[in-house]
Motif scaffolding. Structure first.
Motif, PDB file in Angstrom:
ATOM      1  N   UNK A  27       3.514  -1.542   2.938  1.00 54.26           N
ATOM      2  CA  UNK A  27       4.136  -2.810   2.565  1.00 54.26           C
ATOM      3  C   UNK A  27       3.511  -3.399   1.316  1.00 54.26           C
ATOM      4  N   UNK A  28       2.199  -3.244   1.208  1.00 51.72           N
ATOM      5  CA  UNK A  28       1.499  -3.767   0.029  1.00 51.72           C
ATOM      6  C   UNK A  28       1.816  -2.950  -1.224  1.00 51.72           C
ATOM      7  N   UNK A  29       2.015  -1.648  -1.061  1.00 51.71           N
ATOM      8  CA  UNK A  29       2.431  -0.811  -2.194  1.00 51.71           C
ATOM      9  C   UNK A  29       3.815  -1.250  -2.658  1.00 51.71           C
ATOM     10  N   UNK A  30       4.725  -1.479  -1.712  1.00 54.79           N
ATOM     11  CA  UNK A  30       6.064  -1.969  -2.063  1.00 54.79           C
ATOM     12  C   UNK A  30       5.960  -3.280  -2.846  1.00 54.79           C
ATOM     13  N   UNK A  49      -7.112  -3.995  -3.237  1.00 51.38           N
ATOM     14  CA  UNK A  49      -8.536  -3.892  -2.911  1.00 51.38           C
ATOM     15  C   UNK A  49      -8.739  -3.377  -1.487  1.00 51.38           C
ATOM     16  N   UNK A  50      -9.604  -2.392  -1.369  1.00 48.73           N
ATOM     17  CA  UNK A  50      -9.931  -1.841  -0.058  1.00 48.73           C
ATOM     18  C   UNK A  50      -9.233  -0.535   0.259  1.00 48.73           C
ATOM     19  N   UNK A  51      -8.175  -0.186  -0.482  1.00 49.81           N
ATOM     20  CA  UNK A  51      -7.492   1.077  -0.211  1.00 49.81           C
ATOM     21  C   UNK A  51      -8.324   2.229  -0.781  1.00 49.81           C
ATOM     22  N   UNK A  52      -8.430   3.304  -0.018  1.00 51.16           N
ATOM     23  CA  UNK A  52      -9.146   4.478  -0.511  1.00 51.16           C
ATOM     24  C   UNK A  52      -8.180   5.340  -1.337  1.00 51.16           C
ATOM     25  N   UNK A  57      -3.023   7.969  -1.965  1.00 50.51           N
ATOM     26  CA  UNK A  57      -2.320   9.223  -2.274  1.00 50.51           C
ATOM     27  C   UNK A  57      -1.394   9.614  -1.123  1.00 50.51           C
ATOM     28  N   UNK A  58      -1.904   9.548   0.093  1.00 50.59           N
ATOM     29  CA  UNK A  58      -1.117   9.926   1.271  1.00 50.59           C
ATOM     30  C   UNK A  58       0.120   9.034   1.413  1.00 50.59           C
ATOM     31  N   UNK A  59      -0.067   7.729   1.289  1.00 46.60           N
ATOM     32  CA  UNK A  59       1.063   6.807   1.438  1.00 46.60           C
ATOM     33  C   UNK A  59       2.080   6.991   0.316  1.00 46.60           C
ATOM     34  N   UNK A  60       1.616   7.173  -0.909  1.00 46.04           N
ATOM     35  CA  UNK A  60       2.551   7.382  -2.021  1.00 46.04           C
ATOM     36  C   UNK A  60       3.373   8.655  -1.817  1.00 46.04           C
ATOM     37  N   UNK A  61       2.747   9.710  -1.329  1.00 46.10           N
ATOM     38  CA  UNK A  61       3.486  10.954  -1.060  1.00 46.10           C
ATOM     39  C   UNK A  61       4.538  10.742   0.013  1.00 46.10           C
ATOM     40  N   UNK A  62       4.158  10.062   1.095  1.00 46.80           N
ATOM     41  CA  UNK A  62       5.116   9.795   2.173  1.00 46.80           C
ATOM     42  C   UNK A  62       6.259   8.924   1.678  1.00 46.80           C
TER      43      UNK A  62
END
Length: 122
Positions: A27-30, A49-52, A57-62
Motif C-alpha cells: 500500500x505504501x509503494x502504491x 523508511x524501514x523497508x529492507x 524487491x520482493x513486493x515490486x516483483x509481485x
C-alpha cells in the motif's frame, strides 16, 4: 524464479483485492508511486523508511506480476530502472483512498504519531 500471478479461488471481492495488497509495504509503494509518478529503486527505498532492500524487491516483483507496477529498464551504463503505476495500479490506489481516510481518522482519534517521511529518509 517467476511465479504465476495469483488467481483465486476467492471467497469475495475483498479477498481478491487483499491478495494483491497483502504485506506491509505494498500500500505504501502504491502511495509513493502515485505521489511521485516515477521512482527509481533507491528513491522508493528512501521514501519508505524501514523497508529492507529484499522486501522492496520482493513486493515490486509481485506487484509487477499482478499488473500494478510497470518496470522500465533503460539500456545505459550504469543500468537505470524506473517504476511507475499502471492504470490497474492507479485504480487500486483510488479504491484504497477511503481506507486511507479511515486510517487518518483513526490516527486522529487515538492521538497516534505519524512518521514524517522527509525527516525519516535523511
Amino acid at each position: 524464479m517467476v511465479k504465476a500471478p495469483r488467481c483465486g479461488p476467492y471467497i469475495c471481492g475483498i479477498d481478491a483485492a487483499l491478495d494483491v495488497v497483502s504485506g506491509k509495504w505494498k500500500g505504501l509503494i502504491l502511495w509513493e508511486l502515485d505521489a511521485h509518478r516515477v521512482r527509481r529503486f533507491a528513491e522508493l527505498r528512501r521514501g519508505l523508511p524501514g523497508v529492507s532492500e529484499k522486501m522492496l524487491t520482493q513486493h515490486l516483483r509481485e506487484m509487477e506480476q499482478d499488473g500494478l507496477v510497470h518496470r522500465k529498464v533503460y539500456a545505459e551504463v550504469p543500468p537505470r530502472v524506473e517504476y511507475s503505476l499502471t492504470e490497474h495500479g492507479r485504480t487500486l490506489n483510488q479504491a484504497l483512498e477511503p481506507l486511507g481516510a479511515w486510517g487518518v481518522e483513526r490516527i486522529r482519534r487515538e492521538g497516534s504519531e505519524v512518521v514524517d517521511t522527509a525527516k525519516a529518509s535523511r
